[in-house]
Design a protein around this motif. Sequence first.
Motif: not given
Length: 300
Positions: A152-158, A264-271
């Motif tokens: 029940k979460v809207g957004g992204r998933k890592r 950018l999803p790639a920047m989230h991966e970098a974080m």
Amino acid sequence: MPSLSCDCLAHRFGNAADGPQRVWCYGSDMTDAKWQVVRGGLPVPAWLEGRGGRPESCCHRVMLDAVRYVVDNGVKWANLPADFPPYRRVHAFARRWQITGLLAEFHDRLRDRVREKEGRKTDPTAAIVDSQSLRASANIPRSTSGWDGGKKVGGRKRHLVVDCLGLVMAVAVTAASVQDRDAAVPLLEHLRETYFSVRLVWADGGYAGRLVDCAAEKYRLTLEIVRRSDDMTGFVVLPRRWVVERMLSWLMRSRRLVRGYETLPAMHEAMVLWSMTMLMSGRLAGRRPGAFSLATPRAR
């Protein structure tokens, strides 16, 4: 407060204008012990190996402290304190490291050193995969965000693959609507290409089904599903799965990772990798009271 000293390559061979005159004043700043750990794991620049380019003109220690400040405190790049270099310069530094693979190289070197310190071989033979859904901020485009009906979460998933110590081996960021078993396919492919020694991967029930056969036939990996039994109620520590759950809680200590802020999803991966380098450098430099531990929790 002590001033920073720096023996980075930019000061030894380059023309670093922003020297170590900064005063150590933030909790995210590296101590001298952490810097010595980090200094030994920094990638070797191309120009130093005769492959072209020129020496960087920025102090690596100051730049790394600036990125760590953003990751730890979750501030906007434009809100970096004035004692750091201009935020555009810091962001360009972080982005360049992400694009060129220097960040992944730096992260992997620290991970290997942590494994050696814990008495493990640098090449893991088993891994654990799991995912975590996060709410997205207003700047996230709709094309890379979605709704996770289960959480029940809207957004992204890592999606992450970790070793038996909880150290990250692979990470991917998708829309929250992407199923775990679908996102796991490229992760397992990356795992097979990068870590030839891995033979066993543990996962939860969300990865059951055709992915088990695909992992065995295509990637020669044994995907073992660790399930909760029907008589379990409340919180229960499940074998192997607790390792990745603990790692996900480590990531939530970094405020930049409590929500999907990166366009950018790639920047989230970098974080995620930046956050892990902070944890591992602290582990290698000497654990403070209350810092994270890699020890197995005692049985109750």
